[in-house]
Design a protein around this motif. Sequence first.
Motif, PDB file in Angstrom:
ATOM      1  N   GLN A  24       0.797  -1.229   0.000  1.00 31.77           N
ATOM      2  CA  GLN A  24       0.000   0.000   0.000  1.00 31.77           C
ATOM      3  C   GLN A  24       0.833   1.285   0.000  1.00 31.77           C
ATOM      4  OE1 GLN A  24      -3.484  -2.341   2.470  1.00 31.77           O
ATOM      5  NE2 GLN A  24      -3.280  -0.171   2.878  1.00 31.77           N
ATOM      6  N   ILE A  55      -1.823   4.382   8.360  1.00 31.88           N
ATOM      7  CA  ILE A  55      -2.339   4.987   7.130  1.00 31.88           C
ATOM      8  C   ILE A  55      -2.110   6.502   7.128  1.00 31.88           C
ATOM      9  CG2 ILE A  55      -4.431   5.423   5.770  1.00 31.88           C
ATOM     10  CD1 ILE A  55      -3.431   2.559   5.601  1.00 31.88           C
ATOM     11  N   ASP A  56      -2.101   7.125   8.304  1.00 36.47           N
ATOM     12  CA  ASP A  56      -2.009   8.583   8.349  1.00 36.47           C
ATOM     13  C   ASP A  56      -0.573   9.103   8.401  1.00 36.47           C
ATOM     14  OD1 ASP A  56      -1.298   7.807  10.867  1.00 36.47           O
ATOM     15  OD2 ASP A  56      -2.769   9.043  11.931  1.00 36.47           O
ATOM     16  N   TYR A  61      -1.151   4.160   1.658  1.00 32.17           N
ATOM     17  CA  TYR A  61      -2.500   4.449   1.206  1.00 32.17           C
ATOM     18  C   TYR A  61      -3.462   3.461   1.854  1.00 32.17           C
ATOM     19  CZ  TYR A  61      -0.898   7.525  -2.602  1.00 32.17           C
ATOM     20  OH  TYR A  61      -0.363   8.545  -3.329  1.00 32.17           O
ATOM     21  N   SER A  62      -4.727   3.777   1.833  1.00 32.92           N
ATOM     22  CA  SER A  62      -5.738   2.847   2.326  1.00 32.92           C
ATOM     23  C   SER A  62      -5.926   1.723   1.310  1.00 32.92           C
ATOM     24  CB  SER A  62      -7.061   3.568   2.549  1.00 32.92           C
ATOM     25  OG  SER A  62      -7.624   3.958   1.293  1.00 32.92           O
ATOM     26  N   THR A  63      -6.617   0.679   1.720  1.00 35.12           N
ATOM     27  CA  THR A  63      -6.922  -0.421   0.805  1.00 35.12           C
ATOM     28  C   THR A  63      -7.704   0.093  -0.403  1.00 35.12           C
ATOM     29  OG1 THR A  63      -6.971  -1.995   2.642  1.00 35.12           O
ATOM     30  CG2 THR A  63      -8.067  -2.658   0.592  1.00 35.12           C
ATOM     31  N   LYS A  64      -8.686   0.944  -0.160  1.00 39.85           N
ATOM     32  CA  LYS A  64      -9.504   1.481  -1.250  1.00 39.85           C
ATOM     33  C   LYS A  64      -8.658   2.311  -2.209  1.00 39.85           C
ATOM     34  CE  LYS A  64     -13.726   4.134  -2.138  1.00 39.85           C
ATOM     35  NZ  LYS A  64     -14.867   4.857  -1.505  1.00 39.85           N
ATOM     36  N   GLU A  65      -7.794   3.170  -1.671  1.00 39.04           N
ATOM     37  CA  GLU A  65      -6.930   3.994  -2.529  1.00 39.04           C
ATOM     38  C   GLU A  65      -5.962   3.141  -3.324  1.00 39.04           C
ATOM     39  OE1 GLU A  65      -6.610   8.091   0.109  1.00 39.04           O
ATOM     40  OE2 GLU A  65      -5.501   6.309   0.733  1.00 39.04           O
ATOM     41  N   THR A  66      -5.458   2.090  -2.699  1.00 38.02           N
ATOM     42  CA  THR A  66      -4.555   1.170  -3.400  1.00 38.02           C
ATOM     43  C   THR A  66      -5.278   0.495  -4.560  1.00 38.02           C
ATOM     44  OG1 THR A  66      -3.300   0.776  -1.361  1.00 38.02           O
ATOM     45  CG2 THR A  66      -3.073  -0.853  -3.128  1.00 38.02           C
ATOM     46  N   LYS A 115     -11.063  -4.415   5.571  1.00 38.26           N
ATOM     47  CA  LYS A 115     -10.226  -4.215   4.381  1.00 38.26           C
ATOM     48  C   LYS A 115     -10.711  -5.082   3.235  1.00 38.26           C
ATOM     49  CE  LYS A 115      -6.275  -4.720   6.667  1.00 38.26           C
ATOM     50  NZ  LYS A 115      -4.811  -4.813   6.894  1.00 38.26           N
ATOM     51  N   ASP A 118     -13.589  -3.326   1.583  1.00 37.00           N
ATOM     52  CA  ASP A 118     -13.117  -2.257   0.693  1.00 37.00           C
ATOM     53  C   ASP A 118     -12.552  -2.838  -0.606  1.00 37.00           C
ATOM     54  OD1 ASP A 118     -13.847  -0.207   2.372  1.00 37.00           O
ATOM     55  OD2 ASP A 118     -11.870  -0.017   3.303  1.00 37.00           O
TER      56      ASP A 118
END
Length: 273
Positions: A24, A55-56, A61-66, A115, A118
């Motif tokens: 990620q 993540i922050d 990146y988040s799972t969704k962003e990945t 996750k 997502d």
Amino acid sequence: KGTNMKKIFTVTPGKVLIIPDVHQNIGFVKAILRKEDWFDHCVFLGDWFDTFRPIDNQIAYSTKETCNWINSKLDDDRFTWLLGNHDLSYISSYKPNDFRARATPFCCSGWTKNKAKDFNRTINPEWIKKVELCCKVGDAYCVHGGFSHNQFKPNMSEEENIQFLYDDWEKTKSIFMYDSHHWIGKVGPCRGGMDRYSSPVWLDFFEEFKPLDDVRIICGHTNSRFNPQCKTNSNGLDNWCIDNEQKMYMVYQDGKFEIKPITYKDYGEFLQV
């Protein structure tokens, strides 16, 4: 021997990037693609998911962003996507738009229902179809964990055995999750499993990998933190593990493999998610 299946993809000559476990950290990939201002092909060694960083922290990146980043590259034929054990977790539990998400025997550390939800909602299923067990770059087989004689059948050459495993994965990857004993999920004791040996996505480079006699392997999966790991076979072929917490990658050009570092300076604005 799988002769009716497609041959293992061999990257055509040119400049080839080989990128190890991303987990990620899409900034890692973006930094490499910017640093290498041109390339003919790019091989990802797998493990896109399950970051081990907050993540922050402006890296992971988040799972969704990945998933969205992966989706954005699916039409680019220069990219080859190899299967990692962490990817296997989410592929095995994948159901389109399924909000319930069920763990399977193939799920490994890091997998969570949230996750997986997502992943199910976001990933383009075409990516799952594109994910392959291995490919060939020059004289090297690229694979997430590694190949070993323990995985092979007798009376077949090393290359025939690799082709056999590739064929079987291509044939069964849409239904493997219904067979809890499928070879892709074998995990040896050094990785906390109960099998005698690990599959090509679980093989540990330190504890299990022994160089094959006739072929070269390039893999990720086994994190050595700061330095790439090399094991040379009896014919003088170097076998490399390049999983180093997103600190390096490999370039193949003019018949030579070169390991290159990536630093925070290279990341630049890609540190910002």
